[in-house]
Design an enzyme around this catalytic site. Sequence first.
Site, PDB file in Angstrom:
ATOM      1  N   LYS A 171      -4.295   0.886 -10.228  1.00  0.00           N
ATOM      2  CA  LYS A 171      -5.534   0.600  -9.494  1.00  0.00           C
ATOM      3  C   LYS A 171      -6.035  -0.798  -9.852  1.00  0.00           C
ATOM      4  CE  LYS A 171      -9.831   0.927 -10.638  1.00  0.00           C
ATOM      5  NZ  LYS A 171     -10.511  -0.124  -9.885  1.00  0.00           N
ATOM      6  N   GLY A 222      -9.225  -5.245 -19.104  1.00  0.00           N
ATOM      7  CA  GLY A 222     -10.572  -5.451 -18.582  1.00  0.00           C
ATOM      8  C   GLY A 222     -11.525  -5.789 -19.714  1.00  0.00           C
ATOM      9  N   THR A 226     -15.830  -1.631 -20.750  1.00  0.00           N
ATOM     10  CA  THR A 226     -15.067  -0.607 -20.026  1.00  0.00           C
ATOM     11  C   THR A 226     -13.946  -0.059 -20.903  1.00  0.00           C
ATOM     12  OG1 THR A 226     -15.540  -1.840 -18.008  1.00  0.00           O
ATOM     13  CG2 THR A 226     -13.947  -0.075 -17.832  1.00  0.00           C
ATOM     14  N   GLU A 244      -6.201  -4.047 -23.303  1.00  0.00           N
ATOM     15  CA  GLU A 244      -6.229  -5.514 -23.380  1.00  0.00           C
ATOM     16  C   GLU A 244      -7.617  -5.930 -22.933  1.00  0.00           C
ATOM     17  OE1 GLU A 244      -4.102  -7.475 -24.556  1.00  0.00           O
ATOM     18  OE2 GLU A 244      -2.155  -6.506 -24.444  1.00  0.00           O
ATOM     19  N   CYS A 278      -8.848 -14.232 -20.090  1.00  0.00           N
ATOM     20  CA  CYS A 278      -9.271 -13.503 -21.288  1.00  0.00           C
ATOM     21  C   CYS A 278      -9.104 -14.354 -22.528  1.00  0.00           C
ATOM     22  CB  CYS A 278      -8.478 -12.212 -21.411  1.00  0.00           C
ATOM     23  SG  CYS A 278      -6.699 -12.470 -21.309  1.00  0.00           S
ATOM     24  N   GLU A 375     -18.840 -13.524 -24.358  1.00  0.00           N
ATOM     25  CA  GLU A 375     -17.737 -14.053 -23.549  1.00  0.00           C
ATOM     26  C   GLU A 375     -18.299 -14.547 -22.224  1.00  0.00           C
ATOM     27  OE1 GLU A 375     -14.966 -11.229 -21.796  1.00  0.00           O
ATOM     28  OE2 GLU A 375     -13.341 -12.668 -22.028  1.00  0.00           O
TER      29      GLU A 375
END
Length: 472
Positions: A171, A222, A226, A244, A278, A375
Amino acid sequence: MSEAAQAFQMTIDGKAVASDQGFGVIDPSTGRVFAQAPECSRAQLDAAMESSAAAFPLWRRDEAKRRQVLRDCAAALRARATELGRILTQEQGKPLAKAVGEFYGAAVWFDLTAGLEIPVEVVQDDAAKRVEVRRRPFGVVGAITPWNFPIILAVWKIAPALLAGNTVVIKPSPFTPLSTLALGEALRDVLPPGVLNVVSGGDALGAWITGHPAVRKISFTGSVETGKKVAAAAAPDLKRITLELGGNDPAIVLPDVEPARIAERLFWGAFENSGQVCSAIKRVYVHEDRYEALLSELAQRARAVKMGGGLEAGVQLGPINNRPQFERVCGLVEDAVKAGARVAAGGAPAGREGYFFQPTILGDVAEGVRIVDEEQFGPALPVLTYRDVEDAVERANATMFGLSGSVWSGDTGRATEIAARLECGTAWVNQHLDILPTAPFGGAKWSGIGVENGRWGLLGFTETQTIDIAKG
Ligand code: NAD
């Protein structure tokens, strides 16, 4: 055919599947909906899971065939990279060359993964017994991806999961579902039905996947926030997880460095994909002797970079991908300026339609300001100063993030020793962002659990099975 007229469909059990419900996908360079994606229903997700579970026993049986099929996947993506890259640019915002490159990169990943060995280790082989440690697949893998690199991050999961013998239900992010749906379509005739199901929908669909009884392993990329929900959802069923997650990467610049020599690499280490990486540089620590010179070199580059819609010629930086993220970056920069940061370049939205924010360099900023502590995930970089390198290392590590980091110096030996003291999954010397298909990539602390890529990433899609054979 224009993207608006093109019907994007899910791939379930090897077939194109539409949905009664759809949701709009926004082109971030205009802020307007340009296409629709299907909203996967619960029944459709169940069908995808059933099909993946049904495909598993046969798929896991023939390793040689899996290797060949992965190579066929690489060829299928290569053949359509230009066409598919356009879809990625339209929904994600990145320059077309980068989007096409992402599909070529995915093909490389499929090819290299196809060549990885699934090890069988013999720990004892004597008159009494033979003991082998084999690797078995889990079954159905639930894969969930973010919006910054929808394709390469999907393939980091799909390729090793499939080589190991698992089947996958993936997804993508609701901000960038189309390129992954197109990936599913491109591989529909290459992979046996059920081996790769592609579904699209909102965050709730992600939660359905992590809670689904058919799933034995979740591979998630993500945010930290989450990621924690995913870990909690996996716990009751003891599903295996690879997470990750986000980063707040420090770059430490030692005093022996000539700012003009490193500024270009440092700049792109932070601003690649408009900072939506990231493991981009998210804070720079510069020795006070080099501070003004490096700040000015970075600012010069920020002012010179060509920003625009990803389909415009010669564009180096696209927009921020979505409105919530755009607003977040605006808020973080405003907050920093209020706290006394010096705007060396940029500092505001670009003043055109879409989610464009001027590439921004902020000086005179330190810990305690949100853009340093959090971040930012956008085109705004805080540059901090230090006097003693011990202090810089301590400040770089004083965070729950631990994805990657870098140290910059003419003395690579010294830089390597300092890099090894950074509490993170990847530490670079005189570079940042060079992520390899052959080396593990993952985060320490809140930046993740487990790794992707190389044989380490492959092993994450397996569990050991000890086979202990008595002799005589
Ligand atoms: P996000 O966490 O908001 O969403 C990621 C995915 O999770 C999306 O597909 C989303 O629909 C889904 N999701 C949302 N809620 C869920 C739930 N409760 N259960 C299951 N799935 C759910 O992240 P994002 O904003 O899309 O991506 C940006 C973040 O991703 C940044 O923090 C970035 O650092 C991180 N990231 C990490 C890596 C890495 O390899 N470490 C790579 C790229 C991005």
